[in-house]
Design an enzyme around this catalytic site. Structure first.
Site, PDB file in Angstrom:
ATOM      1  N   ARG A  80      29.592 -71.299  13.503  1.00 57.50           N
ATOM      2  CA  ARG A  80      29.937 -70.746  14.737  1.00 57.50           C
ATOM      3  C   ARG A  80      29.656 -71.332  15.974  1.00 57.50           C
ATOM      4  NH1 ARG A  80      27.326 -64.398  14.623  1.00 57.50           N
ATOM      5  NH2 ARG A  80      28.190 -64.428  16.782  1.00 57.50           N
ATOM      6  N   PRO A 118      18.989 -68.721  10.102  1.00 58.10           N
ATOM      7  CA  PRO A 118      17.896 -69.267  10.040  1.00 58.10           C
ATOM      8  C   PRO A 118      16.704 -68.800  11.104  1.00 58.10           C
ATOM      9  CG  PRO A 118      19.798 -70.833  10.225  1.00 58.10           C
ATOM     10  CD  PRO A 118      20.299 -69.496  10.510  1.00 58.10           C
ATOM     11  N   GLU A 119      15.706 -68.484  10.396  1.00 58.40           N
ATOM     12  CA  GLU A 119      14.538 -67.954  10.993  1.00 58.40           C
ATOM     13  C   GLU A 119      13.541 -69.068  10.492  1.00 58.40           C
ATOM     14  OE1 GLU A 119      13.585 -63.700  10.933  1.00 58.40           O
ATOM     15  OE2 GLU A 119      15.780 -63.297  10.850  1.00 58.40           O
TER      16      GLU A 119
END
Length: 295
Positions: free
Chosen positions: A116, A2-3
């Site tokens: 993660r 995600p940017e």
DNA sequence: ATTAATGTTCAGAA
DNA sequence: TTTCTGAACATTAA
């Protein structure tokens, strides 16, 4: 990962379901190890339940729910976090589940899933939020101007690729889009900031806005690991439009030269060695690796 | 079977 | 002040 475009896609995905609705119930659906919750779960739950969601915003790579008491519920997905309305990719890494509803209306589930577990979910009051944003985030990359970039980065010695990842300078750019942006302006990623002129900063800001807006229109990039999904658990499409990212050895779509991969600040950088040449004035100085020794 | 690589962010060091 | 390094983490490729 995600940017800005992926986070904006998340925001757009959950906004119609959260906006105006009340958070009715929240729970941690699994016994996964504690993740970045602040405050800890029972306090966060108390802060959020019963509150109406006034607005769903994005700040850099964060999604922010504005609550009716001024509180802010901030989702920072970092590497692998997702905000989902749909069922998550697996149950095991479903970290948080909220229920939102209108009185008498349909009930929707809002899920935070993070494989993660590097992401963060934080509640803070209005003042604390404002202070945080001020401290860590620069102007938003989707609307950043050349003047803003020049002001914040222009004097530095850092390579432009590394500088673009500095969220305090400009918020929202990550490793993937930094490469695509620099390709668009034909700037070598190792160019030191001080070597850019006013006109370069303008062109760079323009390319930044263009590339990110395009990526938002395609709902972001889902890379090979398939981690990123939109709120409905569908893949993005911008990965099919990458010019350089992840394409080492393949021909440049403009000139045909082989795309190169180098490492800057311990991260991969992809660029076209023919389209993105180092300027003569900079050659030899830009490539120094370790910290510059002062006297 | 270890080890490296992946990419974002922050604390702490240089 | 500015820049750099390592750690946090899960998973996969080598």
């Amino acid at each position: 990962m995600p940017e800005l475009p992926e986070v904006e896609t998340m925001r757009r995905g959950v906004e119609p379901v959260c906006g105006g609705r009340i958070v009715r119930a929240t729970r941690t659906p699994c016994r996964c190890r504690p993740i970045g919750l602040r405050p800890a779960w029972p306090a966060l739950k108390r802060r959020v339940e019963g509150r109406r969601v006034l607005d769903v915003r994005r700040a850099g790579k964060r999604v922010v729910l504005v609550l009716d008491d001024g509180g802010r519920l901030v989702f920072q997905p970092r590497m692998s976090g997702l905000l989902l309305l749909a069922d998550p990719p697996d149950r095991e890494h479903l970290r948080l589940q909220f229920t939102v509803e209108q009185t008498g209306g349909p009930v929707h589930a809002l899920r935070y899933w993070d494989r993660r577990g590097l992401g963060q979910v934080q509640w803070m009051d209005e003042a604390e939020y404002a202070a945080q944003v001020e401290r860590v985030l620069g102007p938003d990359a989707l609307t950043v101007t050349g003047e803003q970039l020049r002001q914040r980065l222009g004097a530095g010695r850092r390579a432009i690729k590394v500088a673009l990842l500095d969220q305090h300078a400009v918020a929202g750019i990550g490793n993937l889009y930094a490469a695509e942006i620099l390709f668009r302006v034909r700037l070598h990623p190792a160019t030191p900031c001080w070597a850019l002129r006013e006109r370069d900063w303008e062109r760079l800001a323009e390319a930044t806005r263009q590339v990110l807006a395009e990526a938002v229109a395609y709902e972001g990039s889902t890379l090979g690991d398939g981690t990123y999904r939109n709120a409905l658990n569908q893949e993005g499409n911008y990965q099919n439009h990458h010019r350089v990212y992840g394409r080492a050895g393949q021909p440049c779509p403009v000139c045909g030269a082989a795309i190169r991969r180098i490492v800057q600040a311990q991260r991969s950088t992809f660029f076209c060695p023919r389209c993105q040449r180092l300027r003569r004035a900079v050659r030899g100085q830009a490539v120094c690796k370790g910290p510059v020794r002062r006297r």
